[in-house]
Scaffold this motif. Structure first.
Motif, mmCIF file in Angstrom:
data_model
loop_
_atom_site.group_PDB
_atom_site.id
_atom_site.type_symbol
_atom_site.label_atom_id
_atom_site.label_comp_id
_atom_site.label_asym_id
_atom_site.label_seq_id
_atom_site.Cartn_x
_atom_site.Cartn_y
_atom_site.Cartn_z
ATOM 1 N N ASN A 139 0.837 -1.203 0.000
ATOM 2 C CA ASN A 139 0.000 0.000 0.000
ATOM 3 C C ASN A 139 0.878 1.262 0.000
ATOM 4 O O ASN A 139 0.968 1.983 0.990
ATOM 5 C CB ASN A 139 -0.947 -0.001 1.206
ATOM 6 C CG ASN A 139 -1.967 1.120 1.146
ATOM 7 O OD1 ASN A 139 -1.972 1.941 0.239
ATOM 8 N ND2 ASN A 139 -2.832 1.154 2.144
ATOM 9 N N GLU A 140 1.520 1.506 -1.120
ATOM 10 C CA GLU A 140 2.436 2.645 -1.230
ATOM 11 C C GLU A 140 1.696 3.977 -1.139
ATOM 12 O O GLU A 140 2.195 4.926 -0.549
ATOM 13 C CB GLU A 140 3.225 2.554 -2.533
ATOM 14 C CG GLU A 140 4.166 1.352 -2.560
ATOM 15 C CD GLU A 140 4.876 1.188 -3.887
ATOM 16 O OE1 GLU A 140 4.722 2.041 -4.786
ATOM 17 O OE2 GLU A 140 5.594 0.173 -4.013
ATOM 18 N N THR A 141 0.494 4.050 -1.715
ATOM 19 C CA THR A 141 -0.293 5.285 -1.644
ATOM 20 C C THR A 141 -0.645 5.598 -0.198
ATOM 21 O O THR A 141 -0.499 6.732 0.261
ATOM 22 C CB THR A 141 -1.575 5.158 -2.491
ATOM 23 O OG1 THR A 141 -1.197 4.833 -3.828
ATOM 24 C CG2 THR A 141 -2.371 6.440 -2.484
ATOM 25 N N GLY A 142 -1.108 4.578 0.520
ATOM 26 C CA GLY A 142 -1.438 4.766 1.934
ATOM 27 C C GLY A 142 -0.213 5.155 2.744
ATOM 28 O O GLY A 142 -0.276 6.054 3.588
ATOM 29 N N SER A 143 0.906 4.506 2.490
ATOM 30 C CA SER A 143 2.133 4.819 3.224
ATOM 31 C C SER A 143 2.569 6.262 2.987
ATOM 32 O O SER A 143 2.986 6.953 3.915
ATOM 33 C CB SER A 143 3.249 3.845 2.823
ATOM 34 O OG SER A 143 2.914 2.534 3.232
ATOM 35 N N ALA A 144 2.465 6.725 1.751
ATOM 36 C CA ALA A 144 2.814 8.121 1.453
ATOM 37 C C ALA A 144 1.863 9.074 2.185
ATOM 38 O O ALA A 144 2.292 10.101 2.732
ATOM 39 C CB ALA A 144 2.766 8.370 -0.054
ATOM 40 N N SER A 148 2.731 11.831 5.137
ATOM 41 C CA SER A 148 2.380 13.255 5.003
ATOM 42 C C SER A 148 1.727 13.796 6.269
ATOM 43 O O SER A 148 1.738 15.003 6.505
ATOM 44 C CB SER A 148 1.461 13.483 3.797
ATOM 45 O OG SER A 148 0.124 13.079 4.092
ATOM 46 N N LEU A 149 1.164 12.909 7.076
ATOM 47 C CA LEU A 149 0.547 13.316 8.343
ATOM 48 C C LEU A 149 1.570 13.451 9.464
ATOM 49 O O LEU A 149 1.249 13.908 10.554
ATOM 50 C CB LEU A 149 -0.510 12.302 8.773
ATOM 51 C CG LEU A 149 -1.715 12.138 7.878
ATOM 52 C CD1 LEU A 149 -2.575 10.980 8.358
ATOM 53 C CD2 LEU A 149 -2.528 13.417 7.829
#
Length: 164
Positions: A139-144, A148-149
């Motif tokens: 889950n690269e999108t989720g990890s990015a 960001s948070l």
């Protein structure tokens, strides 16, 4: 507490605590979420167990749903569930985010951020100093997004030991 979410959708989206009437709609979202992660789940009286877990005294599971509009029973577009646990090492409670999922059509609109900020406030209100969660490695999108948070990855492997 109901939060009106960012207005990038044709209607009004709100984030609110789950109510018993939401539980039947939660199952298809969970099936969709499992498929997104390359897994499957099957209906096995989850609604009955969720009702007990979410609305028992004390609750074992806390949930929030992203609803299309202000009417109860409106189509759910996402959900988030969490529980409170205690760390052995620190002996302090923390919130464990179990699931967070948004339908693809409402991703990248700031809703996930609003959901996690809601969870952060919940944790603060419960006397917890942090929120923990995990995601699949692919889950690269989720990890990015989590980075960001300001979230910090903790590398561990989760194991599961069936009891039966």
């Amino acid at each position: 507490m109901v939060t009106v979410l960012p207005q990038m959708w044709d209607g009004v989206l709100e984030l609110r605590p789950v109510i018993p009437n939401d539980l039947a709609q939660l199952l298809p979202l969970c099936v969709e979420h499992a498929a997104y992660e390359g897994s499957t789940i099957h209906e096995d009286d989850q609604v009955m167990r969720w009702n007990s877990a979410c609305f028992g005294t004390p609750p074992q599971l806390y949930g929030w749903v992203c609803s299309e509009d202000e009417h109860l029973g409106a189509a759910l577009k996402g959900y988030m569930t969490a529980s409170i646990s205690v760390s052995t090492w620190s002996a302090k409670p923390y919130v464990l985010l179990d699931c967070i999922y948004l339908k693809p059509i409402i991703r990248r609109m700031g809703i996930g951020r609003s959901m996690l900020m809601t969870l952060r406030e919940f944790a603060r209100g419960q006397g917890c100093q942090e929120v923990q969660w995990q995601t699949i490695l692919s889950n690269e999108t989720g990890s990015a997004f989590y980075s960001s948070l300001g979230a910090i990855p903790v590398t561990k492997t989760r194991w599961s030991l069936p009891v039966e």
